[in-house]
Structures are given as C-alpha cells and as structure tokens.
Scaffold this motif. Sequence first.
Motif, PDB file in Angstrom:
ATOM      1  N   ILE A  42     -25.030  13.683   5.574  1.00  0.00           N
ATOM      2  CA  ILE A  42     -23.859  14.070   6.374  1.00  0.00           C
ATOM      3  C   ILE A  42     -23.962  13.616   7.824  1.00  0.00           C
ATOM      4  N   LYS A  43     -25.158  13.293   8.297  1.00  0.00           N
ATOM      5  CA  LYS A  43     -25.282  12.772   9.653  1.00  0.00           C
ATOM      6  C   LYS A  43     -24.424  11.523   9.834  1.00  0.00           C
ATOM      7  N   PHE A  44     -24.366  10.695   8.794  1.00  0.00           N
ATOM      8  CA  PHE A  44     -23.506   9.508   8.840  1.00  0.00           C
ATOM      9  C   PHE A  44     -22.046   9.926   9.024  1.00  0.00           C
ATOM     10  N   ASP A  45     -21.583  10.903   8.255  1.00  0.00           N
ATOM     11  CA  ASP A  45     -20.191  11.337   8.347  1.00  0.00           C
ATOM     12  C   ASP A  45     -19.889  11.983   9.693  1.00  0.00           C
ATOM     13  N   LEU A  46     -20.861  12.714  10.229  1.00  0.00           N
ATOM     14  CA  LEU A  46     -20.683  13.315  11.552  1.00  0.00           C
ATOM     15  C   LEU A  46     -20.448  12.243  12.616  1.00  0.00           C
ATOM     16  N   GLU A  47     -21.235  11.171  12.539  1.00  0.00           N
ATOM     17  CA  GLU A  47     -21.085  10.100  13.526  1.00  0.00           C
ATOM     18  C   GLU A  47     -19.763   9.366  13.349  1.00  0.00           C
ATOM     19  N   VAL A  48     -19.381   9.139  12.105  1.00  0.00           N
ATOM     20  CA  VAL A  48     -18.083   8.498  11.847  1.00  0.00           C
ATOM     21  C   VAL A  48     -16.972   9.325  12.470  1.00  0.00           C
ATOM     22  N   MET A  49     -16.984  10.623  12.219  1.00  0.00           N
ATOM     23  CA  MET A  49     -15.939  11.493  12.751  1.00  0.00           C
ATOM     24  C   MET A  49     -15.984  11.530  14.278  1.00  0.00           C
ATOM     25  N   HIS A  50     -17.168  11.516  14.856  1.00  0.00           N
ATOM     26  CA  HIS A  50     -17.284  11.515  16.318  1.00  0.00           C
ATOM     27  C   HIS A  50     -16.614  10.286  16.913  1.00  0.00           C
ATOM     28  N   TYR A  51     -16.908   9.124  16.362  1.00  0.00           N
ATOM     29  CA  TYR A  51     -16.355   7.885  16.919  1.00  0.00           C
ATOM     30  C   TYR A  51     -14.867   7.711  16.590  1.00  0.00           C
ATOM     31  N   GLN A  52     -14.373   8.541  15.652  1.00  0.00           N
ATOM     32  CA  GLN A  52     -12.939   8.545  15.370  1.00  0.00           C
ATOM     33  C   GLN A  52     -12.228   9.646  16.157  1.00  0.00           C
ATOM     34  N   SER A  53     -12.980  10.287  17.088  1.00  0.00           N
ATOM     35  CA  SER A  53     -12.443  11.382  17.920  1.00  0.00           C
ATOM     36  C   SER A  53     -11.949  12.542  17.067  1.00  0.00           C
ATOM     37  N   MET A  54     -12.687  12.804  15.976  1.00  0.00           N
ATOM     38  CA  MET A  54     -12.366  13.956  15.125  1.00  0.00           C
ATOM     39  C   MET A  54     -13.646  14.760  14.893  1.00  0.00           C
ATOM     40  N   ASP A  55     -14.281  15.196  15.984  1.00  0.00           N
ATOM     41  CA  ASP A  55     -15.591  15.840  15.884  1.00  0.00           C
ATOM     42  C   ASP A  55     -15.560  17.090  15.016  1.00  0.00           C
ATOM     43  N   LEU A  56     -16.606  17.186  14.154  1.00  0.00           N
ATOM     44  CA  LEU A  56     -16.801  18.411  13.382  1.00  0.00           C
ATOM     45  C   LEU A  56     -17.750  19.318  14.148  1.00  0.00           C
ATOM     46  N   ASN A  57     -17.516  20.612  14.035  1.00  0.00           N
ATOM     47  CA  ASN A  57     -18.352  21.604  14.716  1.00  0.00           C
ATOM     48  C   ASN A  57     -19.764  21.562  14.120  1.00  0.00           C
ATOM     49  N   LEU A  58     -20.751  21.214  14.970  1.00  0.00           N
ATOM     50  CA  LEU A  58     -22.125  21.120  14.462  1.00  0.00           C
ATOM     51  C   LEU A  58     -22.605  22.437  13.859  1.00  0.00           C
ATOM     52  N   GLY A  59     -22.115  23.534  14.389  1.00  0.00           N
ATOM     53  CA  GLY A  59     -22.519  24.836  13.865  1.00  0.00           C
ATOM     54  C   GLY A  59     -22.092  25.050  12.430  1.00  0.00           C
ATOM     55  N   ASN A  60     -21.073  24.303  11.957  1.00  0.00           N
ATOM     56  CA  ASN A  60     -20.579  24.450  10.588  1.00  0.00           C
ATOM     57  C   ASN A  60     -21.376  23.624   9.581  1.00  0.00           C
ATOM     58  N   VAL A  67       0.845  -1.179   0.000  1.00  0.00           N
ATOM     59  CA  VAL A  67       0.000   0.000   0.000  1.00  0.00           C
ATOM     60  C   VAL A  67       0.888   1.240   0.000  1.00  0.00           C
ATOM     61  N   GLY A  68       0.416   2.307  -0.660  1.00  0.00           N
ATOM     62  CA  GLY A  68       1.195   3.532  -0.751  1.00  0.00           C
ATOM     63  C   GLY A  68       1.192   4.331   0.537  1.00  0.00           C
ATOM     64  N   ALA A  69       1.791   5.514   0.487  1.00  0.00           N
ATOM     65  CA  ALA A  69       1.920   6.372   1.672  1.00  0.00           C
ATOM     66  C   ALA A  69       0.554   6.858   2.130  1.00  0.00           C
ATOM     67  N   GLN A  70       0.394   6.912   3.462  1.00  0.00           N
ATOM     68  CA  GLN A  70      -0.832   7.438   4.064  1.00  0.00           C
ATOM     69  C   GLN A  70      -0.447   8.272   5.272  1.00  0.00           C
ATOM     70  N   LEU A  71      -1.229   9.312   5.520  1.00  0.00           N
ATOM     71  CA  LEU A  71      -0.920  10.211   6.616  1.00  0.00           C
ATOM     72  C   LEU A  71      -1.386   9.640   7.954  1.00  0.00           C
ATOM     73  N   ASP A  72      -0.669   9.984   9.007  1.00  0.00           N
ATOM     74  CA  ASP A  72      -1.022   9.591  10.370  1.00  0.00           C
ATOM     75  C   ASP A  72      -2.323  10.293  10.768  1.00  0.00           C
ATOM     76  N   PRO A  73      -3.322   9.538  11.257  1.00  0.00           N
ATOM     77  CA  PRO A  73      -4.583  10.165  11.666  1.00  0.00           C
ATOM     78  C   PRO A  73      -4.409  11.296  12.671  1.00  0.00           C
ATOM     79  N   GLU A  74      -3.383  11.183  13.535  1.00  0.00           N
ATOM     80  CA  GLU A  74      -3.161  12.240  14.520  1.00  0.00           C
ATOM     81  C   GLU A  74      -2.729  13.543  13.851  1.00  0.00           C
TER      82      GLU A  74
END
Length: 938
Positions: A429-447, A400-407
């Motif tokens: 986008i509700k699906f993507d919001l939940e994915v990001m939440h459980y990956q500890s990368m929460d998106l600002n709901l106001g955005n 597999v090629g190069a991938q960035l560190d999630p952190e």
Amino acid sequence: MNIHKQLVLIDGSSFLYRAYHASKNGFTNSKGQPTGVCLIITKMLQNILKKFSNSDFIMIFDAKGKSFRNEIYSQYKANRPPMPDDLRSQIEYVHKIVKGLGFPLVSIEGVEADDVIGTYASKATENNIKTIICTGDKDLAQLVDKNITLYDSMNDVYYDETGVVEKFGVKPSLIIDFLALKGDSSDNIPGMAGCGDKTAVSLLNEIGPISEIEKNLDKIPTLSFRGAKTFKDKFVNALDSIHLSYTLATIKKDVDVPFELDDVPELATDYDALIDIFTELEFKKILIELKSQRDNGSSADKVEEKAESSDTKSEETMVSLSDSNSNLIDYREYGASFVLVDTLEKLLALVSKINSAQFVAFDTETTSLNTRDCKIVGMSLCMHEGEAFYIPINHCYINVGAQLDPEIIKELLIPALNRKDLKIIGHNIKFDLEVMHYQSMDLNLGNIYADTMILAHLLDSSAAVNMDDLAKAVLSYKTISYEEVVGDKKKVLISQCPIEKVLDYAAEDAIVTFRLYKELSQKLFLSKKDTELFFDMEMPLLKVLYKMELNGVYVDKNELEKQNVVLKEELVKIQSQIYASCDCEFNISSPKQLSEVLFTKMQIPYPKKVKAGAKLSTSEDILEAIAPNYDVANLILRYRELSKLISTYTEKLQTIIDETTKRIYSSFNQAGTVTGRLSSSDPNLQNIPARTPEGKSIRKAFVAPSGYTLVAADYSQIELRIIAHMSEDPTLIKAFNEGYDIHKATAAEVLQIPLESVTSEQRSHAKATNFGLMYGMSSFGLAKQTHMSQSEAKVYMERYFARYPKLNSFMEEIKQFAKANEFVKAVDGRKICTPNVNSSNALMSKAALRAAINAPMQGSAADIIKIAMIRVNEWIDSLPENTVRMTVQVHDELLFEVKNEFLDTAISQIEKIMSEAYKLKVPLIVGVGASSNWADAH
C-alpha cells in the motif's frame, strides 16, 4: 526471459543414460518397443517442473556426430561403446515428450551438450540470473559460481561452490586443471600418468592452477603427497598431454545458440501430443493423470502443494505459506460481483457503503511503477469478500466509456476514505499512498491499518509475497495476470485497455487483498508476539518509509558530472594507451574487434586450445590469463571497470535526478529479505560502493541542500554486540562494557598476550574470526580470508572457542532450535524462517544452518534500527516542519538533512534515541558524523 526468473538447464544427454541404466530390463509396450527410458525421463521432468516452479527451462541434448574435440584429439571418447539399440529406439519418443511437456529443446552440431549449457549458464551469470544445472556430469562442476548450482536429480543433491570443494577437493575454478591432471577415463581424456585424485588436489591447493605449477616446479618436491620428490620430472615430461587434456576438459561458453535468454520460450503443455505419445507407449496411469489435468485446465508444470493449516499453530511455530495443492478457482468460479463505478449515482452509492464499513481494501491502477510520474488510471475498493468496485479515471482510447471527473472523486470519495474510524488495507500500500499523494488525493496515514504483503512476510519470511503467489498459496485462487490484460509483450498501457477488461482485473485485486487480510490476520492473531511486531513495528515503519520516500535525497548533479569527467578522462587515457599498445584504433567494447586485434593482429598466444576457426573469447578470465605477459590486457580490464562505473553510477544517477527538486527518490522494501532487513531499489542506494575511491566519490555527490547539513548516524559493530547479548558470553560482554577495541581484545584473549602487544595482523585475524563466526565460517574459510594455513586456522578457531565457550554453545543451540522448529528468533522474538535446515540434501542443510547462525543477529540488528527509525520519526514530527528530514537507510546507518541552526541538538538527540532503541547487556554505540556530503559525514 523474465530476468527475475531462475533459469534451469537440463542436461538431456546425462538424463538419457541415467534413465537407461535405471530402467528395468524388458520394460516394453505390447508391440515390443522399449519404454523404460521414456517413463523414467517423464517422471524426472515432472519432478523438476514441480521442484523449480516459476522458472525458465532449457533442455539440451548432444547432437549426432562428432564434436570439435574429436578434431583436436581423435581418441576423444573413443573408448565408449555405441549407443545401445534399446536406448536408440527411444530417442525420438523422448524428444517428443520433452517438447510436449513444453521444454525448449536445443541440440547443436559440432559441440557437446556441456558447451551449450556452459554458454547459457555464462549468459545467465552475466545478467545476474540464478541458474540450476540438472545433471550427473562432474565436468559441469567447472561452471559453478555464486549464481550457478548443480543439481543431481537422481540423488536429490545440490552442489554449490562449497559443495564442489567438498566433493572434489578443489574449488570450481580448478576443476578443469583437476581433470587435466588426473584425466577422465569416461571421456578418454589422457591426463597425466601416475596422477590420481589426491595428488591433483594437493598440487592445485598448495601451488595453484597448472599455469602456476609450471612456474613453481621447485615447490613440487616440498609437498606432502606420496611420490612428490620425483614428481617434478614426470610432470614436465607430461606437459603436452596435460595441456591437451586441459583443452578437452574446458567447456565452451561462446556457442552460437538458437535463442537468447530474453527469448526463452514459455512452458506450454501440448496435451494432445502427450496423450498420443503416452497412448502409443501404453503409460496408462500417466494418461489418466494427464487427461484429468487437461480437463481441469491445470498444467502439468504447475502442480501446487497444499498449504499447511495454521489453526493449531502455537507461539513457537512458524506459519507456512507454501503453495496450495487444492484445485485453483478463479473469479468466474468464485462468483463475486465486480461493479463498475462510472456515474455519479454509482459513486454516491459506493461512498455510502464505505461510510458504513469498518474495513476497506484499496488498490490503484497506474500507467507505470514510478509513483512521481505515472498517471492514475483507476482505483478499486472492497468492503466485503463478495463484492468489489472499480472507478475508471484516466482510460484513453477511441470510444472510451464514461469516466468520472477526478475532482468529483476527490470531493466525494477521499473524505469517506479518511473517516477516522475506517481501517484501510492494501497490498504494498505504500505504492498506492504515494500515487494518491502525487495525484493530490492524500489518504489519512492514520487510516492505513494493514499491508497484506508485509503481513505475509512476517508470518513466513521465506514465502513469495506477490499477490498472485499469495492468492494461490493462501486462498487456492488463480488471479487474472497482468499479461492477460495488456498482452504478453506489455507494450500497451493499461490505460489503453478496455474499461470492461480492466474492471475484472482491478476489482479482483481489491477483493483478493480483502480476503488475504481475513485469512492472514487469523494466523497473525494466534501469536501475541507476531501481532505486536506487525502493529507496533512494521505498520508504523511503513509510514516512516513513506515519508522518507517522499523526502528523497538531495544530489549534486554537477558533482556527479565532475566525477564523470574525471572517469571519462581516465577512460580516454586508457583508450589511447590501448591503441598505442595495439598500434591501431578499434572499438574496444566490441569483443569481435578486440579478439581480432589481440590474437590475430598482435599474435598474442591464446591461453586455451580451440578449434581452428572458432571464435576467440576476450572474457575476463582470458584477459587475466594473458595479463602477466601482456600489459594491454590489464589496460583493457581497467577500461571495462571504468566503463561500468560510468554507466552504472556517474551517468545513470544523473538521469534519475528530479529536475525540479534535484533529488533522487528510492524505494525501501520491508519484505525483500528473509531476516527482515530493509532493501532499497530504483535506485539501490544501499549498494553504492563505499570503500573504493570511486565509490566514496559517488557518495560525495549526495549533499545537503542550502541551509542544511547532512548527518550520518550508524551503529558500531551492532551484530557483534547482539551476539554478546544473546550468547551471554562474559568475556565478550566485559570487553564491550569496558570499551575495548573488540578485535584487539579478541586477539589478546585467543593468543593470551597483553592487549597492547596485539599487532595489526593479529587484530585482522581476530576481526575475520569475529565477523566470520556469525556466518558459520569454517577453518577453511578463515584460512582463505587471513592467508593462514588451514592447520593454523583450525588451531586458531579452537583457541577462539576455548576463550569464548558460551559463543560455541550458543551457536549449537541455534542450530538445534532451527532443526526442531525450521525458524530462529531475533532478540525481540521475530521468527526468521530457515526452511532447508532439515533437507535430505546435506549441502542444502549445511548452507541453511550457516544462514541460521547469522539470522538472529542480522534480524535483531534490522529490528533495532527499525525501532530507532520509528522513534526518531516521532521526534522529527514534534519539530517544526522540515527541521530534520530522514532520507536514507543503509542497514545499520541512517542519513538525515538537518537545518544548520539545529545541528548540535539534532546530533545529540539522534545519538540518544538510537543508542536507547533497545536495551542490551552491552551498550549500543552510535557513531554520528556531520558534513556537507555523505562521504565525509559517514
């Protein structure tokens, strides 16, 4: 077969003869070969492909030779002349055309096409798949049910359950009895001499099926048809012929078919084969069209219809998102740039672009659709429609090629996306919001600014809102399918697919989302009301539902297990009773073993005549037929009912309880219904049985966690209150404003009796009418629900509308508005699409009008509870965290977890907010209950 697809079954034998009689005499090629049937069937099939796009198709023909019915009755179809030579000579060509167009062709010796159709239709119904049977054969009307509709393509007429009754005078379940009584001259089914259509209809509707007529012979002379007084003896003397006719008219549903529904072949046009056939047949115009389709890479079975421009749409017009008829382009022709972000330098450049952007379309790729358990594979972003980016995160395969560190992504990308003046757009986008939440990368709901799936649904509530269909309809763009990335069998995770391949797919999703918003928002902003509904209701509600889905609902697994034990204990008892009745042990769930025990070992007479050696079914209708005389059938039916309850609820729900949180996490969908009602899935919490004892027990398992109490709040008779408000009927408004029992008040008005004199039966009749009128119920429907005679029901309806005249005029106004605009309005101005009200098909038009009558009430109720949810959520957000949690919505009901010490305040505030959510001319009454479990709180 995709279980979400509609199944279309084509009666090829019916098509052959209809095409033959419709074709012009002397229609031949230069060699003298007759071609009329081939031409007409080609056109018929092309029209069906257009009409039922995105369906699975099977075309069925009669096989050569006689069927099993000829062995039962040698004169069966003996009156039919042999197939005409000019038709016979076209059969081979027709079969080649069918296969060239991509239709699976099925023909089975020993049975008729009807039996194969019956088998596939039955299998589809068992799997809750909608089925269209294209035919001109009246015998197939016996198959019609809530999932199966007949379509007469020659006359463009549909026959659903109501349509069958209107055409034949009896419901589908009585069609076999109807044919058995009156006979069928086209098939040489003898029936009963002297019994015509009117006599058969009278017997069946007044007494019941043939089996009931035999038990109630003394009722025959009391009927109103001509000759009823002397008919009894004629009927008894004709029973042998009637029973024979019943067997001949009954369509088999257990034919051994060459492939199951899961394996229905996908349509694939064989252009070369068709070109060879049409060249020989000298179909010059079709050849030109076919070669053009081949050269343009478009399929004959996927002809798109041009989307109506909305540039001049007024406030009173429903935006149409129908499929586009222009040639589709794809990502190669579109020419956008897809950028792979696989280094720190590229990520920094992307962040810089985001920081200077006003909008960004965002999407995630994941290993599954379970947001709690999936792994994020990558994310894609788009800031303008000429360029999109893909960030691979968790691709895993050799080399597999190069991938960035999630952190690093979290550190650099998330702050840019959470910039306060950025507007984020997504598709579901509700699906993507939940994915990001459980990956500890929460998106600002106001955005979170816009969801194109919800936007499309608001503009046209009848349109398909998945990204692929919207791209075709709105952008004339063909997206890369998921199957093209992971393969047809979907056995490979997207994380195992090459990054370069996923790049195009994922980046395209972001760019299509961006383009969809640009196009759809232009249509949205044409209407001030639509703009308000989208930004003031639907988008705030999305954020409420996001929080609800994160909350989940607490479930007591032990309670489910107790219920499971109780049901299994009863199941074991029933099993023992079945074994005792049958004097042997066997696998009750095996249709083959059960059939052998009942009909071979026990010698129970089979209720239908069948061919010697044929399989004897143990379907529900067979068991119900023998149940009056053999109690073992009742035991087996109860066994099956218990088995389903266990597998669907008491066991299934246990498997989806999160082991850590002890909660079930459902999804709530804003774009799942035409009227705007929310739907629930994975699991469907809105569909848990509430009225049966077992269903109430299941709700008992939904409990309050320690320190909390469950509060259930629901609107009382909200749709009746809305119709009172919208119709402005003074009598109905008065009844609600004075707090009467509305059904008692209705009975008193209609019958002109004192309120205190209304009996429970009279109230029940009024209740059926009150609720039924909102669904366009006829006197026939009222009679069926209340067991009145049809004449009594008709008089009752007339009296009802005489007492509530404004209701009648209001319903007529809805119909006329729907016909004029092809939509109706909810109380707040939401447009609810009614696309078939002007159909040339009378049955479709009637059904659409019935739906249109109810749509304003159901849509209004949906919007009122949405307003309530948004306001209740605002109040919850003002409290200390986790004081109150909103967990479930079921149409007119909300479920909350409330801290015990805050219970009284919460009950008062929830009732107040919900009752004040919308100002009607009658009060909104909210019932609020509290308990440790859902069943007792409701």
